[in-house]
Design a protein around this motif. Structure first.
Motif, PDB file in Angstrom:
ATOM      1  N   GLU A 193      69.447  33.320  64.690  1.00 14.31           N
ATOM      2  CA  GLU A 193      68.865  34.249  65.662  1.00 14.31           C
ATOM      3  C   GLU A 193      67.345  34.256  65.557  1.00 14.31           C
ATOM      4  O   GLU A 193      66.645  34.283  66.568  1.00 14.31           O
ATOM      5  CB  GLU A 193      69.409  35.654  65.408  1.00 14.31           C
ATOM      6  CG  GLU A 193      69.963  36.310  66.652  1.00 14.31           C
ATOM      7  CD  GLU A 193      70.583  37.640  66.318  1.00 14.31           C
ATOM      8  OE1 GLU A 193      69.824  38.605  66.112  1.00 14.31           O
ATOM      9  OE2 GLU A 193      71.819  37.700  66.265  1.00 14.31           O
ATOM     10  N   ALA A 194      66.830  34.240  64.343  1.00 13.64           N
ATOM     11  CA  ALA A 194      65.381  34.229  64.138  1.00 13.64           C
ATOM     12  C   ALA A 194      64.778  32.934  64.668  1.00 13.64           C
ATOM     13  O   ALA A 194      63.714  32.953  65.298  1.00 13.64           O
ATOM     14  CB  ALA A 194      65.056  34.395  62.657  1.00 13.64           C
ATOM     15  N   ILE A 195      65.455  31.826  64.452  1.00 17.60           N
ATOM     16  CA  ILE A 195      64.970  30.544  64.972  1.00 17.60           C
ATOM     17  C   ILE A 195      64.979  30.559  66.496  1.00 17.60           C
ATOM     18  O   ILE A 195      64.033  30.123  67.139  1.00 17.60           O
ATOM     19  CB  ILE A 195      65.828  29.385  64.419  1.00 17.60           C
ATOM     20  CG1 ILE A 195      65.627  29.248  62.909  1.00 17.60           C
ATOM     21  CG2 ILE A 195      65.490  28.081  65.117  1.00 17.60           C
ATOM     22  CD1 ILE A 195      66.584  28.294  62.243  1.00 17.60           C
ATOM     23  N   LEU A 196      66.053  31.089  67.090  1.00 22.60           N
ATOM     24  CA  LEU A 196      66.158  31.173  68.543  1.00 22.60           C
ATOM     25  C   LEU A 196      65.058  32.053  69.123  1.00 22.60           C
ATOM     26  O   LEU A 196      64.406  31.688  70.100  1.00 22.60           O
ATOM     27  CB  LEU A 196      67.530  31.704  68.950  1.00 22.60           C
ATOM     28  CG  LEU A 196      67.755  31.906  70.436  1.00 22.60           C
ATOM     29  CD1 LEU A 196      67.692  30.568  71.172  1.00 22.60           C
ATOM     30  CD2 LEU A 196      69.081  32.594  70.695  1.00 22.60           C
ATOM     31  N   ASN A 197      64.811  33.205  68.527  1.00 17.03           N
ATOM     32  CA  ASN A 197      63.758  34.106  69.013  1.00 17.03           C
ATOM     33  C   ASN A 197      62.381  33.459  68.929  1.00 17.03           C
ATOM     34  O   ASN A 197      61.563  33.601  69.841  1.00 17.03           O
ATOM     35  CB  ASN A 197      63.770  35.423  68.236  1.00 17.03           C
ATOM     36  CG  ASN A 197      64.940  36.295  68.621  1.00 17.03           C
ATOM     37  OD1 ASN A 197      65.460  36.183  69.732  1.00 17.03           O
ATOM     38  ND2 ASN A 197      65.370  37.157  67.712  1.00 17.03           N
TER      39      ASN A 197
END
Length: 158
Positions: free
Chosen positions: A27-31
């Motif tokens: 999720e952090a990578i996607l954001n």
């Protein structure tokens, strides 16, 4: 020798922190990726097969727009439009090209005088884009995407 054992023991106990792997959630990578992603630009604009020989993205865009404008002009000229007043107007056409390469006229800004003189102008414009050759859709990060754009067209009828 004792000093060597003590040194190795201290080294082993303190070095474990250097080998800890910091986990990053997907999720952090996607954001992070979404924040750096430019949603207003595409890698390749829609194009006709005749525009494939163009090298740059801007040249392909200009080729596409000029080919589209030429097609509209040719169709309108072939219709033999008769008017009672001279018309010199710029109409702004809003187009959408779908992910499958289907071009559609989403809206048009037409002056009232032009609309009075040529009441079927919207129908003519829709017919003019129906006879276009195959359109290859816009590309964004390797995926075919929908794109919307505006094209000013000068109508000059005497």
């Amino acid at each position: 020798m004792k000093h060597l054992y003590v040194f190795i023991l201290v080294f082993m106990l303190t070095s474990c922190e250097y080998f800890n792997v910091k986990k990053t959630s997907s999720e952090a990578i996607l954001n992070e990726e979404l924040q750096t992603f430019n949603w207003n630009d595409v890698d390749a604009y829609p194009t006709f097969s005749s525009c494939d020989s163009m090298l740059t993205k801007q040249e392909k865009k200009q080729c596409f727009e000029s080919h589209l404008t030429t097609q509209i002009f040719s169709f309108l000229e072939s219709e033999g439009i008769v008017v009672t007043q001279d018309i010199n107007d710029t109409i702004v056409l809003s187009f959408e090209v779908s992910e499958t390469g289907v071009l559609s006229l989403s809206s048009s800004k037409i002056d009232t005088l032009t609309f009075q003189e040529i009441p079927n102008i919207k129908t003519l414009l829709n017919k003019s884009i129906d006879s276009l050759p195959k359109i290859f859709p816009a590309i964004k990060r390797g995926q075919q995407v929908k794109i919307a754009f505006e094209l000013p067209v000068i109508i000059n009828v005497k």
